[in-house]
Design a protein around this motif. Sequence first.
Motif, PDB file in Angstrom:
ATOM      1  N   TRP A  44      33.867  34.402  47.213  1.00  0.00           N
ATOM      2  CA  TRP A  44      34.618  35.485  46.562  1.00  0.00           C
ATOM      3  C   TRP A  44      34.209  36.780  47.237  1.00  0.00           C
ATOM      4  N   PRO A  46      34.804  40.324  46.463  1.00  0.00           N
ATOM      5  CA  PRO A  46      35.391  41.317  45.566  1.00  0.00           C
ATOM      6  C   PRO A  46      35.121  42.745  46.000  1.00  0.00           C
ATOM      7  N   GLN A 225      38.692  38.066  32.169  1.00  0.00           N
ATOM      8  CA  GLN A 225      38.721  37.514  33.523  1.00  0.00           C
ATOM      9  C   GLN A 225      40.033  36.765  33.719  1.00  0.00           C
ATOM     10  N   MET A 227      42.524  34.612  36.895  1.00  0.00           N
ATOM     11  CA  MET A 227      42.609  34.029  38.233  1.00  0.00           C
ATOM     12  C   MET A 227      43.940  33.292  38.365  1.00  0.00           C
ATOM     13  N   TYR A 243      43.404  34.780  43.665  1.00  0.00           N
ATOM     14  CA  TYR A 243      42.918  36.129  43.397  1.00  0.00           C
ATOM     15  C   TYR A 243      42.215  36.092  42.048  1.00  0.00           C
ATOM     16  N   ARG A 244      41.012  36.662  41.992  1.00  0.00           N
ATOM     17  CA  ARG A 244      40.198  36.628  40.773  1.00  0.00           C
ATOM     18  C   ARG A 244      39.797  38.045  40.397  1.00  0.00           C
ATOM     19  N   TYR A 245      39.879  38.350  39.100  1.00  0.00           N
ATOM     20  CA  TYR A 245      39.522  39.683  38.614  1.00  0.00           C
ATOM     21  C   TYR A 245      38.641  39.534  37.378  1.00  0.00           C
ATOM     22  N   LEU A 246      37.550  40.293  37.344  1.00  0.00           N
ATOM     23  CA  LEU A 246      36.596  40.241  36.243  1.00  0.00           C
ATOM     24  C   LEU A 246      36.271  41.656  35.811  1.00  0.00           C
ATOM     25  N   SER A 247      36.292  41.908  34.501  1.00  0.00           N
ATOM     26  CA  SER A 247      36.115  43.266  33.998  1.00  0.00           C
ATOM     27  C   SER A 247      35.177  43.279  32.800  1.00  0.00           C
ATOM     28  N   ASP A 260      34.151  46.478  37.236  1.00  0.00           N
ATOM     29  CA  ASP A 260      35.345  45.716  37.593  1.00  0.00           C
ATOM     30  C   ASP A 260      35.155  45.119  38.976  1.00  0.00           C
ATOM     31  N   GLY A 262      37.174  42.535  41.742  1.00  0.00           N
ATOM     32  CA  GLY A 262      38.427  41.861  42.048  1.00  0.00           C
ATOM     33  C   GLY A 262      38.551  41.558  43.522  1.00  0.00           C
ATOM     34  N   GLY A 263      39.091  40.378  43.849  1.00  0.00           N
ATOM     35  CA  GLY A 263      39.256  40.036  45.250  1.00  0.00           C
ATOM     36  C   GLY A 263      39.670  38.594  45.440  1.00  0.00           C
TER      37      GLY A 263
END
Length: 272
Positions: A44, A46, A225, A227, A243-247, A260, A262-263
């Motif tokens: 990953w 990000p 999160q 994906m 694509y994965r995003y975590l906040s 945050d 993301g990537g």
Amino acid sequence: MMPSKRTVILPLVFASAFLVSAAVPAMAQGPQKGWEYKFTIYGWLPTIEGTLTYDVPGISNPVKADAGDILDSLEMTFMGSFSARKGRWGFVTDLIYLNMGNSKDGSVQVPILLGTQTHLVNVGAKMDLTGWLVQGAATWTAVETERGRLDVLFGVRYLDLSTDLTLNFQGITPIPTAYHDHTFSASGNWWNAIVGIKGDVVLGGNWFMPYYLDAGTGDSNFTWQGMLGVGYSWSVCDLSVAYRYLSFDQGGGGALKDLDLGGGVIGLSFKW
């Protein structure tokens, strides 16, 4: 007034589960299968955004740093996931280790007493960030057909974060006594309960679309999160890109205000 992330995303988790369940026929009751396992190694890359707060001895106003303005490189990482299921029930674990340091010039504003008044002055800054993200959840298969699978999940997410901020006072003299130690640290750990959905949709042939969405709260005001990707399956392994995003939204207090990540993600899964 704009709605909060929690107001938008948490209902989305439950709405997604309902809509997918309604759109796909109920899972057929076939012969009971034994345990099925999957181990995934993934990469990953990000980008990171977040506000970190550093307390300085003798200074009432903390130093705030925007990680996105300083951090620019991923120095070391380990990422892996393991899941198992038997029948409808199963569990999934996820482990991420991040070690990030800057490779570009950054700056932060620090409070300095000039005369009788405190002023914010820009100084050079270097940041190092290390962190562990550990997640575990029980899963229940609500839908499984030849067209795909939908699992409902409930579990916990743990974030442990440590950062060092090194300030460069070149060109500023005299250096205030409070900043004689140019490196300041901030750290914290947070537990959150999460609920969500995960699964895949068969696209045709060996192609499939993996998806994931969760949301939760606890030590954080709100965390979520998501994906979405595409993959190709063989008998013993899968290869996917996504694509994965975590906040994390931490609110006002503590070392971390928000974070945050993301990537793009590429993963290789082994099945047995």
